[in-house]
Design an enzyme around this catalytic site. Structure first.
Site, mmCIF file in Angstrom:
data_model
loop_
_atom_site.group_PDB
_atom_site.id
_atom_site.type_symbol
_atom_site.label_atom_id
_atom_site.label_comp_id
_atom_site.label_asym_id
_atom_site.label_seq_id
_atom_site.Cartn_x
_atom_site.Cartn_y
_atom_site.Cartn_z
ATOM 1 N N GLY A 142 0.826 -1.221 0.000
ATOM 2 C CA GLY A 142 0.000 0.000 0.000
ATOM 3 C C GLY A 142 0.850 1.256 0.000
ATOM 4 O O GLY A 142 0.588 2.195 0.754
ATOM 5 N N ALA A 143 1.862 1.268 -0.885
ATOM 6 C CA ALA A 143 2.816 2.390 -0.888
ATOM 7 C C ALA A 143 2.499 3.431 -1.960
ATOM 8 O O ALA A 143 3.326 4.275 -2.271
ATOM 9 C CB ALA A 143 4.232 1.856 -1.076
ATOM 10 N N SER A 144 1.286 3.383 -2.532
ATOM 11 C CA SER A 144 0.973 4.321 -3.614
ATOM 12 C C SER A 144 0.712 5.741 -3.123
ATOM 13 O O SER A 144 0.845 6.699 -3.876
ATOM 14 C CB SER A 144 -0.246 3.829 -4.406
ATOM 15 N N ARG A 145 0.348 5.868 -1.863
ATOM 16 C CA ARG A 145 0.003 7.210 -1.342
ATOM 17 C C ARG A 145 -0.002 7.160 0.185
ATOM 18 O O ARG A 145 0.261 6.112 0.786
ATOM 19 C CB ARG A 145 -1.371 7.655 -1.860
ATOM 20 N N TYR B 267 -13.424 -2.419 10.938
ATOM 21 C CA TYR B 267 -12.054 -1.884 10.901
ATOM 22 C C TYR B 267 -11.358 -2.094 12.254
ATOM 23 O O TYR B 267 -10.205 -2.533 12.318
ATOM 24 C CB TYR B 267 -12.139 -0.395 10.551
ATOM 25 N N ALA C 96 -12.036 -4.340 14.484
ATOM 26 C CA ALA C 96 -11.771 -5.775 14.663
ATOM 27 C C ALA C 96 -10.540 -6.192 13.855
ATOM 28 O O ALA C 96 -9.699 -6.962 14.331
ATOM 29 C CB ALA C 96 -12.990 -6.592 14.238
HETATM 30 P P1 NAP Z 1 -4.834 5.414 1.954
HETATM 31 O O1 NAP Z 1 -4.301 6.761 1.669
HETATM 32 O O2 NAP Z 1 -6.248 5.107 1.661
HETATM 33 O O3 NAP Z 1 -3.877 4.324 1.240
HETATM 34 C C1 NAP Z 1 -4.185 2.963 1.340
HETATM 35 C C2 NAP Z 1 -3.129 2.153 0.632
HETATM 36 O O4 NAP Z 1 -3.502 0.760 0.750
HETATM 37 C C3 NAP Z 1 -3.044 2.463 -0.839
HETATM 38 O O5 NAP Z 1 -1.686 2.424 -1.239
HETATM 39 C C4 NAP Z 1 -3.818 1.326 -1.487
HETATM 40 O O6 NAP Z 1 -3.312 1.004 -2.769
HETATM 41 C C5 NAP Z 1 -3.480 0.189 -0.550
HETATM 42 N N1 NAP Z 1 -4.443 -0.916 -0.655
HETATM 43 C C6 NAP Z 1 -5.780 -0.897 -0.442
HETATM 44 N N2 NAP Z 1 -6.323 -2.115 -0.682
HETATM 45 C C7 NAP Z 1 -5.281 -2.918 -1.045
HETATM 46 C C8 NAP Z 1 -5.178 -4.278 -1.417
HETATM 47 N N3 NAP Z 1 -6.245 -5.092 -1.476
HETATM 48 N N4 NAP Z 1 -3.955 -4.767 -1.731
HETATM 49 C C9 NAP Z 1 -2.878 -3.978 -1.695
HETATM 50 N N5 NAP Z 1 -2.897 -2.679 -1.353
HETATM 51 C C10 NAP Z 1 -4.090 -2.157 -1.033
HETATM 52 O O7 NAP Z 1 -4.637 5.054 3.516
HETATM 53 P P2 NAP Z 1 -3.657 5.630 4.649
HETATM 54 O O8 NAP Z 1 -4.428 6.598 5.438
HETATM 55 O O9 NAP Z 1 -2.340 5.982 4.078
HETATM 56 O O10 NAP Z 1 -3.550 4.313 5.547
HETATM 57 C C11 NAP Z 1 -2.443 3.417 5.485
HETATM 58 C C12 NAP Z 1 -2.568 2.436 6.653
HETATM 59 O O11 NAP Z 1 -2.614 3.168 7.883
HETATM 60 C C13 NAP Z 1 -3.842 1.601 6.624
HETATM 61 O O12 NAP Z 1 -3.562 0.306 7.086
HETATM 62 C C14 NAP Z 1 -4.765 2.317 7.586
HETATM 63 O O13 NAP Z 1 -5.723 1.462 8.144
HETATM 64 C C15 NAP Z 1 -3.744 2.795 8.626
HETATM 65 N N6 NAP Z 1 -4.233 3.920 9.430
HETATM 66 C C16 NAP Z 1 -4.551 5.120 8.860
HETATM 67 C C17 NAP Z 1 -4.999 6.162 9.676
HETATM 68 C C18 NAP Z 1 -5.363 7.505 9.137
HETATM 69 O O14 NAP Z 1 -5.835 8.347 9.942
HETATM 70 N N7 NAP Z 1 -5.143 7.801 7.860
HETATM 71 C C19 NAP Z 1 -5.125 5.949 11.059
HETATM 72 C C20 NAP Z 1 -4.817 4.712 11.586
HETATM 73 C C21 NAP Z 1 -4.352 3.703 10.768
HETATM 74 P P3 NAP Z 1 -4.086 1.305 -4.167
HETATM 75 O O15 NAP Z 1 -3.160 2.193 -4.894
HETATM 76 O O16 NAP Z 1 -4.196 -0.029 -4.777
HETATM 77 O O17 NAP Z 1 -5.413 1.913 -3.843
#
Ligand code: NAP
Length: 249
Positions: A12-15, A157, A159
């Site tokens: 999930g390193a795209s963004r 989420y 869970a």
């Molecule tokens: P985000 O901007 O929505 O990015 C999610 C990343 O996960 C994207 O690179 C996406 O890739 C990838 N992804 C989604 N489904 C996938 C799959 N089936 N296989 C492979 N890659 C997949 O989310 P983020 O906020 O950066 O969150 C990153 C992590 O931190 C997550 O685990 C999230 O639960 C956790 N987190 C975030 C927050 C917050 O406040 N933002 C807080 C607590 C925890 P694609 O390019 O394929 O879409």
């Protein structure tokens, strides 16, 4: 360049947080394999790493859907075609399908559990053996504070993230003898695409609960991941590091 000659895989390193982690590890010299479900999804991350200049590590992009075992096995084969072992595995890929419990369908539950928890399980399985061969390998799973506290509207989420905590501690125990550490980073409210969709009202309410008086940035989380991969963290395993500006203290 503390990570010269180290190999990292970041799902999930795209963004968002995953991109910041990949850039942070590459800045320290690691060769980083960046994944996204989409071909070309990590182009921006690769460009950001290229911008770091010659001293930084190299980056590669591989399309991988962590819910699909064949796709995860193809990722493993592609990485191991170039390297004997993997030093850092960062399970960051994650999704939300929020909704109040009485309205949450089994599909919403399964989709989130399959990506956030089963996905991390599959990726760990794929890389556990080669990581055991590396000296001092590190698994860092990205959880969430809601895996500890629960959250109305996020039963699926929360869970999944609580499950990651159990997975992480179990891995820490099973692989300690091979010199592999496993830790969980639990972010609070971080500004990314995932939280951008929340209403202004909800965002404001969350920010009011943060003692440090600002939302987190992806780099706030990436810094902690870099620390957990560093020699300074070699005696830390099975732990949860909360990165939330004090929100849940
Ligand atoms: P985000 O901007 O929505 O990015 C999610 C990343 O996960 C994207 O690179 C996406 O890739 C990838 N992804 C989604 N489904 C996938 C799959 N089936 N296989 C492979 N890659 C997949 O989310 P983020 O906020 O950066 O969150 C990153 C992590 O931190 C997550 O685990 C999230 O639960 C956790 N987190 C975030 C927050 C917050 O406040 N933002 C807080 C607590 C925890 P694609 O390019 O394929 O879409």
């Amino acid at each position: 360049m503390q990570f010269a000659n180290k190999v990292a895989v970041v799902t999930g390193a795209s963004r968002g947080i995953g991109r910041a982690i990949a850039v942070g590890l590459a800045r320290q010299g690691a060769t980083v394999y960046c994944t996204s479900t989409r071909e070309g999804g990590c182009d921006g991350t690769l460009a950001a790493i290229a911008d770091l200049g010659d001293g930084a590590g190299k980056a590669h992009a591989i399309a991988c859907d962590v819910t699909d075992q064949d796709s995860v096995e193809a990722l493993q084969k592609a990485v191991l075609a170039d390297h004997k072992s993997v030093d850092f595995l960062i399970n960051n890929a994650g999704i939300t399908r929020d909704g109040l419990f009485l309205r949450m369908g089994p599909d919403d539950f399964d989709a989130v559990l399959h990506t956030n928890l089963r996905g991390a399980f599959l990726v760990c399985k794929a890389f556990a053996r080669p990581m055991a061969k590396a000296r001092g390998a590190r698994i860092v799973n990205i959880g969430s504070v809601v895996g500890i506290t629960g959250n109305a509207g996020q039963a699926n989420y929360a869970a999944s993230k609580a499950g990651l905590l159990g997975l992480t501690k179990s891995l820490a125990q099973e692989f300690a003898g091979r010199g592999v550490t496993a830790n969980l980073v639990a972010p609070g409210f971080i500004q990314t695409d995932m939280t951008a969709d929340l209403s202004a009202e909800v965002q404001q309410a969350m920010q009011q609960r943060i003692p440090l008086e600002r939302p987190g940035t992806p780099e706030d989380v990436a810094g902690v991941v870099t620390f957990l991969c560093s020699d300074a963290a070699s005696y830390i395993t099975g732990q949860t590091l909360v990165v939330d500006g004090g929100m849940t203290m």
